[in-house]
Design a protein around this motif. Structure first.
Motif, PDB file in Angstrom:
ATOM      1  N   ALA A   1       0.814  -1.211   0.000  1.00  0.00           N
ATOM      2  CA  ALA A   1       0.000   0.000   0.000  1.00  0.00           C
ATOM      3  C   ALA A   1       0.849   1.264   0.000  1.00  0.00           C
ATOM      4  CB  ALA A   1      -0.921   0.012   1.222  1.00  0.00           C
ATOM      5  N   ALA A   2       2.149   1.145   0.251  1.00  0.00           N
ATOM      6  CA  ALA A   2       3.054   2.308   0.276  1.00  0.00           C
ATOM      7  C   ALA A   2       4.437   1.825  -0.161  1.00  0.00           C
ATOM      8  CB  ALA A   2       3.098   2.922   1.663  1.00  0.00           C
TER       9      ALA A   2
ATOM     10  N   SER B   1       7.431   6.433  -9.113  1.00  0.00           N
ATOM     11  CA  SER B   1       6.267   6.332  -9.997  1.00  0.00           C
ATOM     12  C   SER B   1       6.721   5.931 -11.397  1.00  0.00           C
ATOM     13  CB  SER B   1       5.523   7.664 -10.056  1.00  0.00           C
ATOM     14  OG  SER B   1       5.001   7.986  -8.789  1.00  0.00           O
TER      15      SER B   1
ATOM     16  N   ASN C   1      -5.137   0.431  -2.752  1.00  0.00           N
ATOM     17  CA  ASN C   1      -3.946  -0.409  -2.916  1.00  0.00           C
ATOM     18  C   ASN C   1      -3.671  -0.698  -4.381  1.00  0.00           C
ATOM     19  OD1 ASN C   1      -4.953  -2.265   0.034  1.00  0.00           O
ATOM     20  ND2 ASN C   1      -3.872  -0.339  -0.088  1.00  0.00           N
TER      21      ASN C   1
ATOM     22  N   ARG D   1      -4.495   1.333  -6.776  1.00  0.00           N
ATOM     23  CA  ARG D   1      -3.982   2.621  -7.288  1.00  0.00           C
ATOM     24  C   ARG D   1      -2.493   2.755  -7.011  1.00  0.00           C
ATOM     25  NH1 ARG D   1      -9.004   4.618  -5.746  1.00  0.00           N
ATOM     26  NH2 ARG D   1      -8.258   5.281  -3.704  1.00  0.00           N
ATOM     27  N   GLU D   2      -2.051   2.284  -5.836  1.00  0.00           N
ATOM     28  CA  GLU D   2      -0.623   2.340  -5.523  1.00  0.00           C
ATOM     29  C   GLU D   2       0.164   1.431  -6.466  1.00  0.00           C
ATOM     30  OE1 GLU D   2       3.087   2.988  -3.367  1.00  0.00           O
ATOM     31  OE2 GLU D   2       1.376   4.133  -4.114  1.00  0.00           O
TER      32      GLU D   2
ATOM     33  N   ARG E   1       0.473   3.254  -9.625  1.00  0.00           N
ATOM     34  CA  ARG E   1       1.427   4.368  -9.534  1.00  0.00           C
ATOM     35  C   ARG E   1       2.834   3.945  -9.931  1.00  0.00           C
ATOM     36  NH1 ARG E   1       5.422   6.033  -6.446  1.00  0.00           N
ATOM     37  NH2 ARG E   1       5.173   4.386  -4.885  1.00  0.00           N
TER      38      ARG E   1
END
Length: 199
Positions: free
Chosen positions: A99-100, A105, A126, A128-129, A132
Motif C-alpha cells: 500500500a506504500a 512512480s 492499494n 492505485r498504488e 502508480r
C-alpha cells in the motif's frame, strides 16, 4: 500498524515455514501465469505480496539477467522462507507494505500478485498504488493457483456475490484504480485476471 496488517502478519507468519509444503504442485500454475503476463527480456517486475517467493524463479526466467525482479511482502517470516528456499537469488526482497511502496512512480513494467487481492485492506487505494509504480501500458496479473470455487470449497465455504474476484466486481474496481482488465479466467485449475495500466 493497522489491525488488517497485524492480522495478515499473524496469519502468514504462523504458516510461513510450512507454506510451500502445503501446496507442492503449484509451480506449473505460477509459471503459466507468469508466461501470460507477457514479460520481455530486461523488463522490471514486482511480485506484490510475494510470500515465499514461488513466482520469483519464473519471473527471473522471463526478464532474464538484464531485468529487475522485486519481491515485496509484509511478513518477515515469509521472506525468510523465500531466502531459505534460495529464491532471493532470483529477485531482490523487500519487507514492505504494497500500500506504500518505496518505488518511483512509473518505474516498473509489470506487477504480479498471487493471492493478493483478498488480503488488501483497501483494495481500490492499494490497486492505485500498484498502478502508480507501473508505467502507462504496463501490466498487472492477479493470480491464484486454483479458481474461486475450488478455493471456497477448500476453505469450507460458498462463493458469495460480493467476492472481489468475481468479474462483475473486479472489472470496475480495476477501472477505478487506473487499470483496464484485458482478460479474465476463473477455472478450477487457476484464477487469472490481467489488466493494463491506463495512460
Amino acid at each position: 500498524m493497522s489491525d488488517d496488517h497485524t492480522h495478515v502478519q499473524e496469519f502468514f507468519g504462523a504458516r510461513a515455514a510450512g507454506w510451500d509444503a502445503r501446496f507442492p504442485g503449484d509451480g506449473p500454475a505460477y509459471a503459466a501465469a507468469v508466461a501470460d503476463l507477457g514479460l520481455r527480456e530486461g523488463d522490471r517486475v514486482l511480485d506484490a505480496g510475494c510470500g515465499t517467493g514461488r513466482a520469483l524463479p519464473p519471473l527471473r526466467a522471463a526478464v532474464g539477467p538484464s531485468g529487475v525482479v522485486l519481491g515485496a511482502d509484509l511478513t518477515s517470516a515469509m521472506l525468510q522462507a523465500a531466502v531459505r528456499a534460495g529464491r532471493d537469488r532470483d529477485g531482490h526482497l523487500l519487507l514492505t507494505d504494497v500500500a506504500a511502496l518505496p518505488l518511483r512512480s512509473g518505474s516498473l513494467d509489470a506487477v504480479f500478485g498471487a493471492g493478493l487481492i483478498s488480503h488488501l485492506p483497501d483494495p481500490a487505494a492499494n490497486l492505485r498504488e500498484l498502478a502508480r509504480v507501473v508505467r502507462p501500458g504496463g501490466t498487472l496479473a492477479l493470480f491464484h493457483p486454483i479458481g474461486r470455487a475450488a478455493l471456497a470449497a477448500r476453505q469450507g465455504r460458498q462463493i458469495t456475490p460480493d467476492d472481489l474476484r468475481a468479474e462483475p466486481n473486479l472489472r470496475p474496481l480495476l477501472a477505478g484504480s487506473g487499470w483496464r482488465m484485458t482478460s479474465y479466467v476463473d477455472e478450477d485449475s487457476r484464477f487469472l485476471a490481467l489488466a493494463v495500466k491506463e495512460a
